[in-house]
Design a protein around this motif. Structure first.
Motif, PDB file in Angstrom:
ATOM      1  N   GLU A 135       0.729  -1.336   0.028  1.00 53.52           N
ATOM      2  CA  GLU A 135      -0.061  -0.192   0.020  1.00 53.52           C
ATOM      3  C   GLU A 135       0.888   1.120   0.068  1.00 53.52           C
ATOM      4  N   GLN A 136       1.931   1.109   0.702  1.00 52.44           N
ATOM      5  CA  GLN A 136       2.894   2.219   0.652  1.00 52.44           C
ATOM      6  C   GLN A 136       3.806   2.373  -0.582  1.00 52.44           C
ATOM      7  N   ILE A 137       3.890   1.547  -1.369  1.00 50.57           N
ATOM      8  CA  ILE A 137       4.369   1.385  -2.851  1.00 50.57           C
ATOM      9  C   ILE A 137       3.484   2.243  -3.733  1.00 50.57           C
ATOM     10  N   ASP A 138       1.974   1.803  -3.462  1.00 51.69           N
ATOM     11  CA  ASP A 138       0.958   2.268  -4.164  1.00 51.69           C
ATOM     12  C   ASP A 138       0.928   3.774  -4.132  1.00 51.69           C
ATOM     13  N   GLU A 139       0.936   4.303  -2.788  1.00 52.95           N
ATOM     14  CA  GLU A 139       0.993   5.778  -2.647  1.00 52.95           C
ATOM     15  C   GLU A 139       2.090   6.555  -3.307  1.00 52.95           C
ATOM     16  N   PHE A 140       3.287   5.972  -3.032  1.00 55.59           N
ATOM     17  CA  PHE A 140       4.466   6.628  -3.569  1.00 55.59           C
ATOM     18  C   PHE A 140       4.310   6.469  -5.177  1.00 55.59           C
ATOM     19  N   PHE A 141       3.958   5.542  -5.841  1.00 55.23           N
ATOM     20  CA  PHE A 141       3.819   5.417  -7.345  1.00 55.23           C
ATOM     21  C   PHE A 141       2.648   6.401  -7.822  1.00 55.23           C
ATOM     22  N   ASP A 142       1.602   6.720  -6.938  1.00 59.30           N
ATOM     23  CA  ASP A 142       0.362   7.379  -7.542  1.00 59.30           C
ATOM     24  C   ASP A 142       0.878   8.727  -7.158  1.00 59.30           C
ATOM     25  N   LYS A 143       1.686   9.354  -6.469  1.00 58.53           N
ATOM     26  CA  LYS A 143       2.199  10.490  -6.182  1.00 58.53           C
ATOM     27  C   LYS A 143       3.512  10.912  -7.174  1.00 58.53           C
ATOM     28  N   HIS A 144       4.363   9.992  -7.184  1.00 62.26           N
ATOM     29  CA  HIS A 144       5.689  10.259  -7.697  1.00 62.26           C
ATOM     30  C   HIS A 144       6.228   9.180  -8.796  1.00 62.26           C
ATOM     31  N   GLY A 145       5.329   8.308  -9.265  1.00 64.29           N
ATOM     32  CA  GLY A 145       5.413   7.250  -9.903  1.00 64.29           C
ATOM     33  C   GLY A 145       6.406   7.592 -11.313  1.00 64.29           C
ATOM     34  N   GLN A 146       5.970   8.542 -11.863  1.00 67.39           N
ATOM     35  CA  GLN A 146       6.640   8.758 -13.322  1.00 67.39           C
ATOM     36  C   GLN A 146       7.672   9.418 -13.179  1.00 67.39           C
ATOM     37  N   LEU A 147       8.016  10.262 -12.042  1.00 67.36           N
ATOM     38  CA  LEU A 147       9.258  11.010 -11.889  1.00 67.36           C
ATOM     39  C   LEU A 147      10.125   9.882 -11.214  1.00 67.36           C
ATOM     40  N   SER A 148       9.830   8.908 -10.382  1.00 63.70           N
ATOM     41  CA  SER A 148      10.605   7.802 -10.033  1.00 63.70           C
ATOM     42  C   SER A 148      11.186   7.090 -11.018  1.00 63.70           C
ATOM     43  N   ILE A 149      10.376   6.814 -11.890  1.00 66.69           N
ATOM     44  CA  ILE A 149      10.868   5.973 -13.116  1.00 66.69           C
ATOM     45  C   ILE A 149      11.740   6.694 -13.962  1.00 66.69           C
ATOM     46  N   LEU A 150      11.697   8.050 -14.285  1.00 64.92           N
ATOM     47  CA  LEU A 150      12.388   8.777 -15.053  1.00 64.92           C
ATOM     48  C   LEU A 150      13.994   8.842 -14.173  1.00 64.92           C
ATOM     49  N   ILE A 151      13.826   8.911 -12.995  1.00 64.48           N
ATOM     50  CA  ILE A 151      15.261   8.747 -12.122  1.00 64.48           C
ATOM     51  C   ILE A 151      15.846   7.651 -12.305  1.00 64.48           C
ATOM     52  N   ALA A 152      15.110   6.566 -11.850  1.00 58.67           N
ATOM     53  CA  ALA A 152      15.697   5.205 -11.796  1.00 58.67           C
ATOM     54  C   ALA A 152      16.479   4.839 -13.091  1.00 58.67           C
ATOM     55  N   ARG A 153      15.676   5.188 -14.061  1.00 57.34           N
ATOM     56  CA  ARG A 153      16.285   4.802 -15.460  1.00 57.34           C
ATOM     57  C   ARG A 153      17.577   5.326 -15.813  1.00 57.34           C
ATOM     58  N   LEU A 154      18.016   6.157 -14.866  1.00 56.88           N
ATOM     59  CA  LEU A 154      19.313   7.139 -15.342  1.00 56.88           C
ATOM     60  C   LEU A 154      20.366   6.283 -14.704  1.00 56.88           C
ATOM     61  N   LEU A 155      20.011   5.515 -13.668  1.00 54.85           N
ATOM     62  CA  LEU A 155      21.123   4.597 -12.992  1.00 54.85           C
ATOM     63  C   LEU A 155      21.502   3.361 -13.935  1.00 54.85           C
ATOM     64  N   PRO A 156      22.705   3.691 -14.423  1.00 54.95           N
ATOM     65  CA  PRO A 156      23.185   2.461 -15.390  1.00 54.95           C
ATOM     66  C   PRO A 156      23.537   1.131 -14.700  1.00 54.95           C
ATOM     67  N   PHE A 157      23.988   1.116 -13.393  1.00 58.77           N
ATOM     68  CA  PHE A 157      24.122  -0.063 -13.048  1.00 58.77           C
ATOM     69  C   PHE A 157      23.346  -0.620 -11.801  1.00 58.77           C
ATOM     70  N   ILE A 158      22.030   0.361 -11.844  1.00 60.43           N
ATOM     71  CA  ILE A 158      21.095  -0.296 -10.817  1.00 60.43           C
ATOM     72  C   ILE A 158      19.929  -0.665 -11.718  1.00 60.43           C
ATOM     73  N   SER A 159      19.277  -2.020 -11.470  1.00 53.92           N
ATOM     74  CA  SER A 159      18.290  -2.561 -12.411  1.00 53.92           C
ATOM     75  C   SER A 159      17.223  -1.893 -12.377  1.00 53.92           C
ATOM     76  N   PHE A 160      16.713  -1.326 -13.659  1.00 52.26           N
ATOM     77  CA  PHE A 160      15.350  -0.623 -13.623  1.00 52.26           C
ATOM     78  C   PHE A 160      14.380  -1.390 -13.831  1.00 52.26           C
ATOM     79  N   ASP A 161      14.490  -3.044 -13.946  1.00 48.56           N
ATOM     80  CA  ASP A 161      13.437  -3.986 -14.244  1.00 48.56           C
ATOM     81  C   ASP A 161      12.895  -4.084 -12.868  1.00 48.56           C
ATOM     82  N   ILE A 162      13.616  -3.812 -11.694  1.00 46.12           N
ATOM     83  CA  ILE A 162      13.022  -3.935 -10.434  1.00 46.12           C
ATOM     84  C   ILE A 162      11.846  -3.003 -10.158  1.00 46.12           C
TER      85      ILE A 162
END
Length: 236
Positions: A135-162
């Motif tokens: 439920e906490q993940i739900d709330e986080f993605f509802d508010k910041h989901g797209q921004l979180s994905i944009l940031i996570a994709r910039l990390l070349p050695f951290i799996s974006f697949d997670i």
């Protein structure tokens, strides 16, 4: 209507489970599959994109399809490094053709991860984690989901697949996820493809380090935004 939805949900789960069991069975009981998968794992573990390039090139006219399949495989089997495939594609097919191949196959891989999580459903994941945590993940993605994905994709050695798996477990729509994924990974894919065939050794590490620093800076901005919102809630 609800009964039809439940039937579709169970059908999807059964299909995914059967495919997973079939893949595991093929690995353990078909020697050629076992050897190929072991070679792929060793190839990624080497951290050398030239090894990946040689592997893909060895399939000749099927090289594009093999590269596409490898990208989807690394998406499912997180956290295998996708940037090795991106560098290999740029070296084999040229930077812009390689970028198109890497971007499109990564999009396909992200979609597969998203739907695997969504089809298997929260009931399975809740047994492994907790309802409150999801439920906490739900709330986080509802508010910041797209921004979180944009940031996570910039990390070349951290799996974006997670992140793709996590997004599939939330209420985020596939359209929003897919759009954020496409936009977020496009700049990095273009840059990696452009420099991948030209840089070697320490230079590659330098470029990767710069991307990590940029992503961390963006992550700090995100965390500050989340903290500010929480403080506002407390104040109210």
């Amino acid at each position: 209507m609800e009964e039809n939805t439940n039937k579709k949900s169970w059908t999807g789960k059964i299909i995914v489970i059967v495919l997973i069991v079939a893949a595991i069975g093929a690995y353990y009981f078909i020697p050629s599959v076992n050897r190929t998968m072991n070679n792929i794992v060793k190839m990624f573990a080497s951290g050398d994109f030239t090894v990946v390039r040689e592997f893909v090139a060895s399939y000749g006219v099927y090289a594009v399809l093999v590269s596409f399949a490898l990208m989807i495989l690394q998406s499912i089997a997180a956290p295998l490094p996708a940037f090795l495939i991106t560098f290999a594609n740029a070296s084999l097919f040229g930077w812009w053709k390689g970028a198109i191949l890497s971007w499109s196959s990564a999009m396909a891989g992200a979609a597969v991860c998203f739907f695997i999580a969504r089809i298997l459903g929260r009931d399975v994941v809740e047994k492994l984690t907790s309802k409150a945590g999801l439920e906490q993940i739900d709330e986080f993605f509802d508010k910041h989901g797209q921004l979180s994905i944009l940031i996570a994709r910039l990390l070349p050695f951290i799996s974006f697949d997670i992140v793709s798996y996590a997004a599939g477990l939330t209420s985020m729509s596939f359209g929003s996820f897919f759009l954020a994924t496409g936009i977020g990974q496009l700049p990095a894919t273009i840059v990696y493809s452009y420099v991948g065939g030209m840089l070697t050794g320490g230079a590659k590490m330098l470029v990767s380090a710069l991307f990590i620093l940029f992503a961390l800076a963006a992550l700090i901005v995100l965390l500050k935004q989340v903290y500010s919102e929480r403080q506002k809630k407390k104040a109210k």
